[in-house]
Write a protein that holds these residues in place. Structure first.
Motif, PDB file in Angstrom:
ATOM      1  N   SER A  77       0.873  -1.190   0.088  1.00 29.04           N
ATOM      2  CA  SER A  77       0.084  -0.034  -0.065  1.00 29.04           C
ATOM      3  C   SER A  77       0.789   1.305  -0.009  1.00 29.04           C
ATOM      4  O   SER A  77       1.769   1.376   0.813  1.00 29.04           O
ATOM      5  N   GLY A  78       0.593   2.032  -0.916  1.00 29.36           N
ATOM      6  CA  GLY A  78       1.422   3.351  -0.972  1.00 29.36           C
ATOM      7  C   GLY A  78       2.610   3.413  -1.869  1.00 29.36           C
ATOM      8  O   GLY A  78       3.229   4.215  -1.824  1.00 29.36           O
TER       9      GLY A  78
ATOM     10  N   LYS B 101       1.090   2.254  -6.858  1.00 28.85           N
ATOM     11  CA  LYS B 101       0.521   1.434  -7.939  1.00 28.85           C
ATOM     12  C   LYS B 101      -0.613   2.158  -8.755  1.00 28.85           C
ATOM     13  O   LYS B 101      -0.557   2.232  -9.926  1.00 28.85           O
ATOM     14  N   SER B 102      -1.611   2.944  -8.152  1.00 33.10           N
ATOM     15  CA  SER B 102      -2.452   3.590  -8.751  1.00 33.10           C
ATOM     16  C   SER B 102      -1.791   4.818  -9.451  1.00 33.10           C
ATOM     17  O   SER B 102      -2.467   5.221 -10.404  1.00 33.10           O
ATOM     18  N   THR B 103      -0.964   5.365  -8.760  1.00 30.40           N
ATOM     19  CA  THR B 103      -0.104   6.415  -9.618  1.00 30.40           C
ATOM     20  C   THR B 103       0.377   6.175 -10.734  1.00 30.40           C
ATOM     21  O   THR B 103       0.023   6.686 -11.874  1.00 30.40           O
TER      22      THR B 103
HETATM   23  N1  ATP Z   1      -2.150  13.671  -6.042  1.00 27.38           N
HETATM   24  C1  ATP Z   1      -1.458  13.351  -5.261  1.00 27.38           C
HETATM   25  N2  ATP Z   1      -0.646  14.165  -4.517  1.00 27.38           N
HETATM   26  C2  ATP Z   1       0.243  13.800  -3.672  1.00 27.38           C
HETATM   27  N3  ATP Z   1       0.661  12.702  -3.045  1.00 27.38           N
HETATM   28  C3  ATP Z   1      -0.179  11.574  -3.689  1.00 27.38           C
HETATM   29  C4  ATP Z   1      -1.037  12.057  -4.717  1.00 27.38           C
HETATM   30  N4  ATP Z   1      -1.643  10.508  -5.131  1.00 27.38           N
HETATM   31  C5  ATP Z   1      -1.068   9.812  -4.285  1.00 27.38           C
HETATM   32  N5  ATP Z   1      -0.322  10.413  -3.629  1.00 27.38           N
HETATM   33  C6  ATP Z   1       0.861   9.484  -2.514  1.00 27.38           C
HETATM   34  O1  ATP Z   1       1.540   8.845  -3.331  1.00 27.38           O
HETATM   35  C7  ATP Z   1       1.794   7.689  -2.752  1.00 27.38           C
HETATM   36  C8  ATP Z   1       1.185   6.495  -3.560  1.00 27.38           C
HETATM   37  O2  ATP Z   1      -0.166   6.344  -4.002  1.00 27.38           O
HETATM   38  P1  ATP Z   1      -0.838   5.321  -4.809  1.00 27.38           P
HETATM   39  O3  ATP Z   1      -2.257   5.685  -4.496  1.00 27.38           O
HETATM   40  O4  ATP Z   1      -0.388   5.352  -6.126  1.00 27.38           O
HETATM   41  O5  ATP Z   1      -0.306   3.928  -3.940  1.00 27.38           O
HETATM   42  P2  ATP Z   1      -0.967   2.604  -4.211  1.00 27.38           P
HETATM   43  O6  ATP Z   1       0.335   1.776  -4.319  1.00 27.38           O
HETATM   44  O7  ATP Z   1      -2.045   2.554  -5.325  1.00 27.38           O
HETATM   45  O8  ATP Z   1      -1.636   2.446  -2.939  1.00 27.38           O
HETATM   46  P3  ATP Z   1      -2.794   1.210  -2.180  1.00 27.38           P
HETATM   47  O9  ATP Z   1      -2.466   0.207  -2.676  1.00 27.38           O
HETATM   48  O10 ATP Z   1      -3.141   1.806  -0.844  1.00 27.38           O
HETATM   49  O11 ATP Z   1      -4.089   1.830  -3.165  1.00 27.38           O
HETATM   50  C9  ATP Z   1       0.940   7.651  -1.348  1.00 27.38           C
HETATM   51  O12 ATP Z   1       1.883   7.935  -0.428  1.00 27.38           O
HETATM   52  C10 ATP Z   1      -0.022   8.706  -1.693  1.00 27.38           C
HETATM   53  O13 ATP Z   1      -0.375   9.414  -0.331  1.00 27.38           O
END
Ligand code: ATP
Length: 211
Positions: free
Chosen positions: A32-33, A36-38
């Protein structure tokens, strides 16, 4: 199909080089974090990197007309999107937005069956459970028939057995129709079921605050 070169999203991602193949089922795994979504949002230009280049079919992604790109590369977000109205309204609305021909009843009914939704098309979508709403959103993206599916944890609200069945059916559809799928999942077990290519985000993730 996608290629990322020296991509940096400040504080989140640093990717020297990453290629994502066409017509394959790619799974993105990572804590998590880890971004991945980014990464998924970069692939249909919903967000832009601070540095670097992203190519889709050898074209710079930010030079492709956004509407055109998002009709070809469709995102299913983590939280299901449900509109006011019936199940049928919810299936048709994506096609309406895309200015595509409306779906016929048998096509919509077979979609409900594929996604194990034992419901009538006329039922109010608001009354569905969380897992049913997730499958209805997924069915809506399938009717759009895109070349590329970006799926952000599409089975997160489903029990294990339903997740396995639906994902296996979707995998078979993607193979029969030569689709490219990029799916985020927390489940190694589900990834093993369908993945032909795996991206481990931990190698691209920047510790919070470092970037
Ligand atoms: N628009 C944004 N501005 C600043 N920070 C962001 C933004 N979007 C995401 N983050 C941060 O970037 C990091 C990665 O977020 P992301 O959602 O891509 O992770 P993830 O691997 O998809 O997490 P999860 O499995 O919990 O969904 C996190 O620390 C999040 O708080």
């Amino acid at each position: 199909m996608f290629e990322l070169k020296n991509v940096r999203v400040n504080g989140i991602l640093q990717i020297e080089q990453l290629k994502i193949p066409e017509n394959q089922f790619t799974c993105i795994l990572g804590p998590s974090g880890s971004g991945k979504s980014t990464l998924l949002r970069l692939l249909n230009d919903l967000s832009s990197p601070d540095e670097g280049e992203i190519f889709f079919k050898n074209k710079l992604i930010n030079e492709i007309e956004p509407l055109q790109l998002r009709r070809t590369v469709v995102m299913l977000s983590q939280a299901p999107v449900i509109f006011d109205g019936s199940i049928e309204d919810n299936l048709q609305i994506g096609l309406t937005f895309s200015e595509k021909k409306a779906a016929e009843v048998p096509e919509m009914e077979s979609m409900l069956k594929l996604f194990m939704l034992d419901k009538k098309l006329s039922e109010d979508a608001e009354h569905l459970s969380g897992g049913e709403k997730q499958r209805l959103s997924w069915a809506r993206t399938m009717l759009l028939d895109p070349e590329v599916f970006l799926l952000d944890e599409p089975t997160s609200a489903l029990d294990e057995e339903t997740a396995r069945t639906v994902l296996t059916r979707f995998y078979e559809y993607s193979k029969q129709n030569a689709k490219t799928v990029i799916m985020i999942t927390h489940s190694r077990e589900l990834a093993e079921l369908v993945s032909e290519n795996t991206i481990d985000m931990s190698q691209y993730s920047i510790e919070s605050g470092v970037g």
